[in-house]
Design a protein around this motif. Structure first.
Motif, PDB file in Angstrom:
ATOM      1  N   SER A 276       0.847  -1.190   0.000  1.00 40.06           N
ATOM      2  CA  SER A 276       0.000   0.000   0.000  1.00 40.06           C
ATOM      3  C   SER A 276       0.882   1.239   0.000  1.00 40.06           C
ATOM      4  N   THR A 277       0.285   2.379  -0.296  1.00 38.89           N
ATOM      5  CA  THR A 277       1.047   3.636  -0.280  1.00 38.89           C
ATOM      6  C   THR A 277       1.647   3.876   1.096  1.00 38.89           C
ATOM      7  N   LYS A 278       0.881   3.598   2.130  1.00 38.94           N
ATOM      8  CA  LYS A 278       1.366   3.812   3.494  1.00 38.94           C
ATOM      9  C   LYS A 278       2.573   2.924   3.785  1.00 38.94           C
ATOM     10  N   GLU A 279       2.500   1.668   3.351  1.00 39.22           N
ATOM     11  CA  GLU A 279       3.618   0.744   3.580  1.00 39.22           C
ATOM     12  C   GLU A 279       4.871   1.198   2.828  1.00 39.22           C
ATOM     13  N   LYS A 280       4.690   1.659   1.589  1.00 36.94           N
ATOM     14  CA  LYS A 280       5.833   2.153   0.811  1.00 36.94           C
ATOM     15  C   LYS A 280       6.494   3.340   1.503  1.00 36.94           C
ATOM     16  N   LEU A 281       5.675   4.279   1.976  1.00 39.33           N
ATOM     17  CA  LEU A 281       6.215   5.479   2.622  1.00 39.33           C
ATOM     18  C   LEU A 281       6.900   5.126   3.942  1.00 39.33           C
ATOM     19  N   ASN A 282       6.358   4.137   4.655  1.00 41.00           N
ATOM     20  CA  ASN A 282       6.991   3.710   5.918  1.00 41.00           C
ATOM     21  C   ASN A 282       8.362   3.100   5.667  1.00 41.00           C
ATOM     22  N   VAL A 283       8.478   2.288   4.599  1.00 40.79           N
ATOM     23  CA  VAL A 283       9.776   1.691   4.259  1.00 40.79           C
ATOM     24  C   VAL A 283      10.783   2.782   3.911  1.00 40.79           C
ATOM     25  N   LEU A 284      10.355   3.730   3.099  1.00 42.33           N
ATOM     26  CA  LEU A 284      11.250   4.827   2.722  1.00 42.33           C
ATOM     27  C   LEU A 284      11.654   5.649   3.941  1.00 42.33           C
ATOM     28  N   HIS A 285      10.711   5.879   4.848  1.00 41.82           N
ATOM     29  CA  HIS A 285      11.018   6.639   6.065  1.00 41.82           C
ATOM     30  C   HIS A 285      12.086   5.918   6.890  1.00 41.82           C
ATOM     31  N   SER A 286      11.970   4.590   6.975  1.00 39.73           N
ATOM     32  CA  SER A 286      12.963   3.808   7.726  1.00 39.73           C
ATOM     33  C   SER A 286      14.343   3.919   7.095  1.00 39.73           C
ATOM     34  N   CYS A 287      14.375   3.857   5.756  1.00 42.46           N
ATOM     35  CA  CYS A 287      15.657   3.988   5.044  1.00 42.46           C
ATOM     36  C   CYS A 287      16.266   5.364   5.270  1.00 42.46           C
ATOM     37  N   ILE A 288      15.435   6.393   5.207  1.00 41.46           N
ATOM     38  CA  ILE A 288      15.926   7.766   5.388  1.00 41.46           C
ATOM     39  C   ILE A 288      16.446   7.965   6.802  1.00 41.46           C
ATOM     40  N   SER A 289      15.778   7.352   7.778  1.00 41.86           N
ATOM     41  CA  SER A 289      16.203   7.477   9.179  1.00 41.86           C
ATOM     42  C   SER A 289      17.572   6.850   9.407  1.00 41.86           C
ATOM     43  N   PHE A 290      17.898   5.855   8.589  1.00 43.51           N
ATOM     44  CA  PHE A 290      19.173   5.155   8.725  1.00 43.51           C
ATOM     45  C   PHE A 290      20.347   5.990   8.217  1.00 43.51           C
ATOM     46  N   LEU A 291      20.087   6.925   7.316  1.00 42.80           N
ATOM     47  CA  LEU A 291      21.160   7.643   6.625  1.00 42.80           C
ATOM     48  C   LEU A 291      21.926   8.575   7.557  1.00 42.80           C
ATOM     49  N   ASP A 292      23.210   8.688   7.281  1.00 47.22           N
ATOM     50  CA  ASP A 292      24.103   9.613   7.986  1.00 47.22           C
ATOM     51  C   ASP A 292      24.460  10.732   7.005  1.00 47.22           C
ATOM     52  N   LEU A 293      23.881  11.901   7.201  1.00 49.07           N
ATOM     53  CA  LEU A 293      24.040  12.981   6.223  1.00 49.07           C
ATOM     54  C   LEU A 293      25.415  13.635   6.266  1.00 49.07           C
ATOM     55  N   SER A 294      26.292  13.146   7.112  1.00 49.42           N
ATOM     56  CA  SER A 294      27.684  13.605   7.054  1.00 49.42           C
ATOM     57  C   SER A 294      28.474  12.815   6.011  1.00 49.42           C
ATOM     58  N   ASN A 295      27.854  11.735   5.501  1.00 48.74           N
ATOM     59  CA  ASN A 295      28.467  10.906   4.464  1.00 48.74           C
ATOM     60  C   ASN A 295      27.950  11.366   3.097  1.00 48.74           C
ATOM     61  N   PRO A 296      28.827  11.795   2.186  1.00 44.85           N
ATOM     62  CA  PRO A 296      28.381  12.310   0.873  1.00 44.85           C
ATOM     63  C   PRO A 296      27.514  11.309   0.097  1.00 44.85           C
ATOM     64  N   ASN A 297      27.841  10.015   0.180  1.00 44.36           N
ATOM     65  CA  ASN A 297      27.032   9.019  -0.514  1.00 44.36           C
ATOM     66  C   ASN A 297      25.624   8.933   0.067  1.00 44.36           C
ATOM     67  N   HIS A 298      25.520   9.098   1.378  1.00 45.47           N
ATOM     68  CA  HIS A 298      24.216   9.070   2.025  1.00 45.47           C
ATOM     69  C   HIS A 298      23.389  10.299   1.640  1.00 45.47           C
ATOM     70  N   VAL A 299      24.073  11.413   1.413  1.00 45.47           N
ATOM     71  CA  VAL A 299      23.372  12.629   0.980  1.00 45.47           C
ATOM     72  C   VAL A 299      22.717  12.400  -0.380  1.00 45.47           C
ATOM     73  N   ILE A 300      23.451  11.737  -1.277  1.00 38.90           N
ATOM     74  CA  ILE A 300      22.894  11.418  -2.604  1.00 38.90           C
ATOM     75  C   ILE A 300      21.700  10.487  -2.454  1.00 38.90           C
ATOM     76  N   ALA A 301      21.853   9.461  -1.608  1.00 38.78           N
ATOM     77  CA  ALA A 301      20.755   8.513  -1.390  1.00 38.78           C
ATOM     78  C   ALA A 301      19.550   9.206  -0.780  1.00 38.78           C
ATOM     79  N   HIS A 302      19.797  10.158   0.129  1.00 38.35           N
ATOM     80  CA  HIS A 302      18.714  10.909   0.775  1.00 38.35           C
ATOM     81  C   HIS A 302      17.890  11.667  -0.272  1.00 38.35           C
TER      82      HIS A 302
END
Length: 330
Positions: A276-302
């Motif tokens: 569902s749309t809600k499930e997709k957004l929850n998965v993406l939110h979890s991935c975004i929460s994992f990212l470390d924005l001090s890492n340039p590669n993570h910034v691109i992924a974000h």
């Protein structure tokens, strides 16, 4: 194909092997600024993985015959389509081709495409596609394959290299789209037909990085006798000729065989139920929460993940608006 010499040897010696075969037709101009949509040739007109849809409905330029080979008939259709596209774009082009049996251009009323056939036994030396473009495609395709195999291994799937035809076609299309214009231009220049390459180091580093990724992926897989990256990109069975000029009688036989294979060719992967749309957004939110924005590669992924979130929300909003419109009571 598994990147394991032991598995490959067992298959050669008689164990059952997936018979699915695909032939890809690629074309691009010399500076890499225009890549034509790839033509894909398979065994069945509507493989089971297509779920009763046509290749066109699924977003592919797809044709089929029992051998999944390029035939004179398919080639002439492809060439005429290219000529029409060049007419529409008001362009005239010289098409460089190897001297394969299916590359028959006689009696074709071409106006904007002039065909030049390389002499026999020169393709490997002066055909731009063989000068690195096809190898670049294979590297990117194998990267998709190995990434998927690692995922399936982590999920403890029985056959981690199993993939259905539709998924393979999606990987192939994405791999072709990922090849940079610099890589294509450099391969054209490498043949000596044009000025010599000037950005060899930059392009070479890009391709070497992908080979390093492939080697790392192979090392992460449960393999007893791993293939080298070169063996994985250039398997022996892919060196077989996939061209044929077929007689009318043979075409009838192929058509009959194809009818029997329709919707029987290949297997469909076990897929998770639609999210569902809600499930997709929850998965993406979890991935975004994992990212470390001090890492340039993570910034691109974000940035990429946020763009995907935006697309999903936009589609959901449009669908909600349509549902409300059609549910109005008059």
């Amino acid at each position: 194909m598994a990147p394991d010499r032991t598995i490959a040897r067992r298959q050669i010696e008689g164990s059952k092997k997936d018979k699915t075969r695909l032939t890809f037709v690629f074309a691009a101009n010399a500076d890499g600024s225009h890549k034509m949509e790839p033509l894909i040739i398979g065994h069945a007109q509507r493989p089971r993985a297509f779920n009763r849809k046509s290749g066109e409905q699924l977003g592919f330029y797809y044709r089929s015959n029992a051998k999944a080979w390029m035939t004179g008939l398919i080639f002439r259709e492809w060439l005429q389509k290219m000529d029409q596209q060049m007419q529409d774009a008001n362009r005239k082009v010289l098409l460089l081709l190897d001297n394969a049996p299916s590359h028959v251009v006689r009696d074709l009323p071409l106006t904007n495409v002039q065909v030049f056939l390389f002499p026999a036994n020169t393709t490997s030396k002066i055909q731009p596609m063989d000068a690195g473009i096809i190898a670049a495609f294979k590297r990117r395709y194998r990267r998709f394959q190995l990434q998927d195999a690692i995922d399936r291994d982590e999920q403890q799937k029985a056959d981690i290299y199993k993939v259905d035809q539709l998924i393979a076609m999606k990987w192939a299309k994405a791999a072709w789209n990922d090849i940079s214009s610099k890589t294509i231009a450099n391969c054209f220049k490498h043949t000596g037909l044009f000025e010599r390459e000037t950005q060899k180091n930059e392009v070479g580093l890009e391709e070497q990085d992908i080979e390093n990724e492939l080697e790392d992926a192979i090392n992460q897989l449960p393999i007893s006798r791993p293939m080298s990256v070169h063996e994985l990109i250039n398997p022996e069975e892919e060196q077989q000729v996939a061209h044929e000029e077929i007689s009318d009688e043979d075409l009838i036989k192929l058509s009959s065989s194809q009818d029997q294979e329709e919707e029987e060719d290949g297997e469909v992967m076990d897929e998770n139920p639609p999210m569902s749309t809600k499930e997709k957004l929850n998965v993406l939110h979890s991935c975004i929460s994992f990212l470390d924005l001090s890492n340039p590669n993570h910034v691109i992924a974000h940035k990429v993940l946020r763009n995907i979130q935006f697309e999903i929300r936009t589609i959901e909003k449009k669908q909600t608006t349509l549902d409300r419109y059609f549910c109005k009571e008059y």
